[in-house]
Design a protein around this motif. Structure first.
Motif, PDB file in Angstrom:
ATOM      1  N   ILE A  14     -28.650  16.220   9.358  1.00  0.00           N
ATOM      2  CA  ILE A  14     -30.022  15.695   9.393  1.00  0.00           C
ATOM      3  C   ILE A  14     -30.945  16.908   9.421  1.00  0.00           C
ATOM      4  N   ARG A  15     -32.209  16.684   9.146  1.00  0.00           N
ATOM      5  CA  ARG A  15     -33.189  17.772   9.208  1.00  0.00           C
ATOM      6  C   ARG A  15     -34.320  17.345  10.128  1.00  0.00           C
ATOM      7  N   VAL A  16     -34.661  18.192  11.085  1.00  0.00           N
ATOM      8  CA  VAL A  16     -35.755  17.943  12.021  1.00  0.00           C
ATOM      9  C   VAL A  16     -36.925  18.825  11.602  1.00  0.00           C
ATOM     10  N   ILE A  17     -38.105  18.233  11.536  1.00  0.00           N
ATOM     11  CA  ILE A  17     -39.311  18.937  11.097  1.00  0.00           C
ATOM     12  C   ILE A  17     -40.408  18.708  12.135  1.00  0.00           C
ATOM     13  N   VAL A  18     -41.074  19.785  12.519  1.00  0.00           N
ATOM     14  CA  VAL A  18     -42.203  19.695  13.450  1.00  0.00           C
ATOM     15  C   VAL A  18     -43.364  20.430  12.812  1.00  0.00           C
ATOM     16  N   SER A  19     -44.458  19.724  12.597  1.00  0.00           N
ATOM     17  CA  SER A  19     -45.631  20.352  11.995  1.00  0.00           C
ATOM     18  C   SER A  19     -46.856  20.069  12.851  1.00  0.00           C
ATOM     19  N   ARG A  20     -47.914  20.767  12.524  1.00  0.00           N
ATOM     20  CA  ARG A  20     -49.165  20.639  13.278  1.00  0.00           C
ATOM     21  C   ARG A  20     -50.301  20.293  12.314  1.00  0.00           C
ATOM     22  N   PRO A  21     -50.412  19.023  11.940  1.00  0.00           N
ATOM     23  CA  PRO A  21     -51.465  18.641  11.005  1.00  0.00           C
ATOM     24  C   PRO A  21     -52.856  18.576  11.645  1.00  0.00           C
ATOM     25  N   TYR A  22     -52.910  18.608  12.969  1.00  0.00           N
ATOM     26  CA  TYR A  22     -54.180  18.555  13.703  1.00  0.00           C
ATOM     27  C   TYR A  22     -54.196  19.695  14.706  1.00  0.00           C
ATOM     28  N   SER A  23     -55.363  20.159  15.063  1.00  0.00           N
ATOM     29  CA  SER A  23     -55.437  21.226  16.056  1.00  0.00           C
ATOM     30  C   SER A  23     -54.934  20.751  17.411  1.00  0.00           C
ATOM     31  N   ASN A  24     -55.012  19.440  17.676  1.00  0.00           N
ATOM     32  CA  ASN A  24     -54.591  18.904  18.968  1.00  0.00           C
ATOM     33  C   ASN A  24     -53.400  17.951  18.853  1.00  0.00           C
ATOM     34  N   GLY A  25     -52.609  18.083  17.775  1.00  0.00           N
ATOM     35  CA  GLY A  25     -51.494  17.156  17.639  1.00  0.00           C
ATOM     36  C   GLY A  25     -50.396  17.639  16.721  1.00  0.00           C
ATOM     37  N   ILE A  26     -49.278  16.951  16.806  1.00  0.00           N
ATOM     38  CA  ILE A  26     -48.103  17.301  16.008  1.00  0.00           C
ATOM     39  C   ILE A  26     -47.572  16.084  15.267  1.00  0.00           C
ATOM     40  N   ARG A  27     -46.759  16.379  14.283  1.00  0.00           N
ATOM     41  CA  ARG A  27     -46.006  15.360  13.560  1.00  0.00           C
ATOM     42  C   ARG A  27     -44.548  15.809  13.577  1.00  0.00           C
ATOM     43  N   MET A  28     -43.693  14.945  14.082  1.00  0.00           N
ATOM     44  CA  MET A  28     -42.260  15.216  14.121  1.00  0.00           C
ATOM     45  C   MET A  28     -41.591  14.280  13.132  1.00  0.00           C
ATOM     46  N   GLY A  29     -40.606  14.786  12.420  1.00  0.00           N
ATOM     47  CA  GLY A  29     -39.878  13.952  11.483  1.00  0.00           C
ATOM     48  C   GLY A  29     -38.406  14.268  11.500  1.00  0.00           C
ATOM     49  N   VAL A  30     -37.607  13.258  11.180  1.00  0.00           N
ATOM     50  CA  VAL A  30     -36.169  13.442  11.031  1.00  0.00           C
ATOM     51  C   VAL A  30     -35.791  12.888   9.663  1.00  0.00           C
ATOM     52  N   VAL A  31     -35.178  13.738   8.859  1.00  0.00           N
ATOM     53  CA  VAL A  31     -34.784  13.387   7.501  1.00  0.00           C
ATOM     54  C   VAL A  31     -33.286  13.128   7.477  1.00  0.00           C
ATOM     55  N   ASP A  32     -32.900  12.021   6.826  1.00  0.00           N
ATOM     56  CA  ASP A  32     -31.478  11.757   6.618  1.00  0.00           C
ATOM     57  C   ASP A  32     -31.277  11.183   5.224  1.00  0.00           C
ATOM     58  N   ARG A  33     -30.048  11.016   4.836  1.00  0.00           N
ATOM     59  CA  ARG A  33     -29.718  10.581   3.480  1.00  0.00           C
ATOM     60  C   ARG A  33     -29.539   9.079   3.342  1.00  0.00           C
ATOM     61  N   SER A  34     -29.968   8.309   4.308  1.00  0.00           N
ATOM     62  CA  SER A  34     -29.917   6.849   4.209  1.00  0.00           C
ATOM     63  C   SER A  34     -31.285   6.331   3.804  1.00  0.00           C
ATOM     64  N   ARG A  35     -31.325   5.338   2.942  1.00  0.00           N
ATOM     65  CA  ARG A  35     -32.605   4.726   2.553  1.00  0.00           C
ATOM     66  C   ARG A  35     -32.897   3.478   3.373  1.00  0.00           C
TER      67      ARG A  35
END
Length: 154
Positions: free
Chosen positions: A84-105
């Motif tokens: 799986i792939r875990v992604i953490v980004s900061r689209p806002y100055s006061n917040g984050i977006r976390m995501g988990v990518v997998d190969r299931s639809r």
């Protein structure tokens, strides 16, 4: 809209090959490929905690730890390939977006049956309660389940 499904941005295929990078905002800011195993939740929590510390968003840590654990747990239970792939980004100055990518639809379904006696299967109710917004991006080859958290604006 909470728990929405949306198409993936065109460049998302590059996420599978992304390296761990650090930046104040952008996609992705931190990412890591992990084995599709329950113990990967601990590594994902460390990745999220590191990002929150670097970005000075420590007030989100407790909720973020619960949310990323649920997202990883769902990917471990329902993913198809051994990673799986875990992604953490900061689209806002006061917040984050976390995501988990997998190969299931298979799109995760939120159980809202409060009379249900199952011990598992209600993690997305927790995700929905703790996050600003969450959803699923479908790709030709799989999906990303993501959740956003923001600090309260003063």
């Amino acid at each position: 809209m909470r728990g929405r499904e949306e198409p993936a941005p065109p460049a998302i295929g590059a996420l599978a090959a992304a390296t761990v990078t650090s930046c104040p905002t952008g996609h992705p800011a931190y990412s890591q490929t992990l084995p599709r195993e329950a113990r990967s939740a601990a590594v994902a929590r460390r990745l999220v905690r590191t990002a929150l510390t670097v970005w000075g968003l420590g007030s989100l840590t407790e909720d973020a730890m619960l949310v990323i654990t649920e997202l990883v747990s769902n990917a471990v239970d329902h993913g198809r390939l051994p990673w799986i792939r875990v992604i953490v980004s900061r689209p806002y100055s006061n917040g984050i977006r976390m995501g988990v990518v997998d190969r299931s639809r298979t799109v995760p379904a939120q159980s809202d049956d409060s009379s249900d006696d199952r011990l598992r299967g209600r993690g997305l109710v927790l995700v929905d309660t703790l996050t600003r917004e969450w959803g699923t991006e479908l790709y030709r080859w799989g999906k990303q389940v993501w959740a956003e958290l923001k600090e309260d604006e003063a």
